[in-house]
Design a protein around this motif. Sequence first.
Motif, PDB file in Angstrom:
ATOM      1  N   SER A 159       3.856   5.252  -5.934  1.00  0.00           N
ATOM      2  CA  SER A 159       3.788   5.172  -7.391  1.00  0.00           C
ATOM      3  C   SER A 159       2.669   6.076  -7.926  1.00  0.00           C
ATOM      4  O   SER A 159       2.812   6.675  -8.990  1.00  0.00           O
ATOM      5  CB  SER A 159       3.568   3.726  -7.836  1.00  0.00           C
ATOM      6  N   GLN A 160       1.548   6.205  -7.184  1.00  0.00           N
ATOM      7  CA  GLN A 160       0.478   7.098  -7.613  1.00  0.00           C
ATOM      8  C   GLN A 160       0.934   8.556  -7.546  1.00  0.00           C
ATOM      9  O   GLN A 160       0.636   9.343  -8.440  1.00  0.00           O
ATOM     10  CB  GLN A 160      -0.761   6.908  -6.743  1.00  0.00           C
ATOM     11  N   GLN A 161       1.684   8.914  -6.507  1.00  0.00           N
ATOM     12  CA  GLN A 161       2.184  10.287  -6.397  1.00  0.00           C
ATOM     13  C   GLN A 161       3.154  10.590  -7.526  1.00  0.00           C
ATOM     14  O   GLN A 161       3.129  11.676  -8.104  1.00  0.00           O
ATOM     15  CB  GLN A 161       2.858  10.493  -5.044  1.00  0.00           C
ATOM     16  N   GLU A 162       4.021   9.623  -7.847  1.00  0.00           N
ATOM     17  CA  GLU A 162       4.962   9.823  -8.954  1.00  0.00           C
ATOM     18  C   GLU A 162       4.223   9.955 -10.278  1.00  0.00           C
ATOM     19  O   GLU A 162       4.579  10.793 -11.120  1.00  0.00           O
ATOM     20  CB  GLU A 162       5.950   8.670  -9.005  1.00  0.00           C
ATOM     21  N   ALA A 163       3.179   9.156 -10.464  1.00  0.00           N
ATOM     22  CA  ALA A 163       2.397   9.232 -11.698  1.00  0.00           C
ATOM     23  C   ALA A 163       1.690  10.578 -11.808  1.00  0.00           C
ATOM     24  O   ALA A 163       1.650  11.180 -12.888  1.00  0.00           O
ATOM     25  CB  ALA A 163       1.378   8.097 -11.747  1.00  0.00           C
ATOM     26  N   GLU A 164       1.153  11.081 -10.690  1.00  0.00           N
ATOM     27  CA  GLU A 164       0.497  12.387 -10.700  1.00  0.00           C
ATOM     28  C   GLU A 164       1.492  13.499 -11.019  1.00  0.00           C
ATOM     29  O   GLU A 164       1.194  14.413 -11.784  1.00  0.00           O
ATOM     30  CB  GLU A 164      -0.172  12.657  -9.356  1.00  0.00           C
ATOM     31  N   LYS A 165       2.690  13.417 -10.456  1.00  0.00           N
ATOM     32  CA  LYS A 165       3.717  14.422 -10.748  1.00  0.00           C
ATOM     33  C   LYS A 165       4.082  14.400 -12.223  1.00  0.00           C
ATOM     34  O   LYS A 165       4.245  15.457 -12.849  1.00  0.00           O
ATOM     35  CB  LYS A 165       4.967  14.166  -9.898  1.00  0.00           C
ATOM     36  N   GLU A 187       3.892   1.413  -1.276  1.00  0.00           N
ATOM     37  CA  GLU A 187       4.484   1.470  -2.608  1.00  0.00           C
ATOM     38  C   GLU A 187       3.482   1.979  -3.638  1.00  0.00           C
ATOM     39  O   GLU A 187       3.834   2.749  -4.520  1.00  0.00           O
ATOM     40  CB  GLU A 187       5.004   0.090  -3.002  1.00  0.00           C
ATOM     41  N   THR A 188       2.225   1.576  -3.519  1.00  0.00           N
ATOM     42  CA  THR A 188       1.219   2.041  -4.474  1.00  0.00           C
ATOM     43  C   THR A 188       0.952   3.529  -4.297  1.00  0.00           C
ATOM     44  O   THR A 188       0.750   4.236  -5.279  1.00  0.00           O
ATOM     45  CB  THR A 188      -0.099   1.265  -4.336  1.00  0.00           C
ATOM     46  N   GLN A 189       0.969   4.021  -3.042  1.00  0.00           N
ATOM     47  CA  GLN A 189       0.784   5.456  -2.824  1.00  0.00           C
ATOM     48  C   GLN A 189       1.937   6.235  -3.430  1.00  0.00           C
ATOM     49  O   GLN A 189       1.731   7.273  -4.062  1.00  0.00           O
ATOM     50  CB  GLN A 189       0.668   5.759  -1.323  1.00  0.00           C
ATOM     51  N   SER A 211       0.833  -1.201   0.000  1.00  0.00           N
ATOM     52  CA  SER A 211       0.000   0.000   0.000  1.00  0.00           C
ATOM     53  C   SER A 211       0.866   1.249   0.000  1.00  0.00           C
ATOM     54  O   SER A 211       0.548   2.235  -0.658  1.00  0.00           O
ATOM     55  CB  SER A 211      -0.956   0.002   1.195  1.00  0.00           C
TER      56      SER A 211
END
Length: 104
Positions: A36-42, A32-34, A30
């Motif tokens: 990765s989601q933050q990196e994707a949003e950036k 790691e997914t948070q 969880s």
Amino acid sequence: MESSGILIGLIIVGLFTVMCCGQVSQELSSDETQLSQQEAEKDLVEAMAVLLGRYQTHLPSTEKRGIAQCAMGSRCAVRLGPRIGKLCDCGRGSNCNSFLLKCI
């Protein structure tokens, strides 16, 4: 008898080990997914900023040509006999009241 008790004990210890390892991996996944989601949003924000920079000249301007912007409550029109002439254009969220001839 004794071997079956040892076997049951080993099975219980094995189940506890599997359950504990599963909980730790879920917590890590969880996090790691948070991340990765933050990196994707950036990455998406950076890509949108690049696109807006590229197409900024192609976007239509918000100002109307030849007519100045009025402040809220100021006069925006003048009566010229039966017609009304525009002095300026009211900003967003307001319009020129034809009775008061002011931006409301």
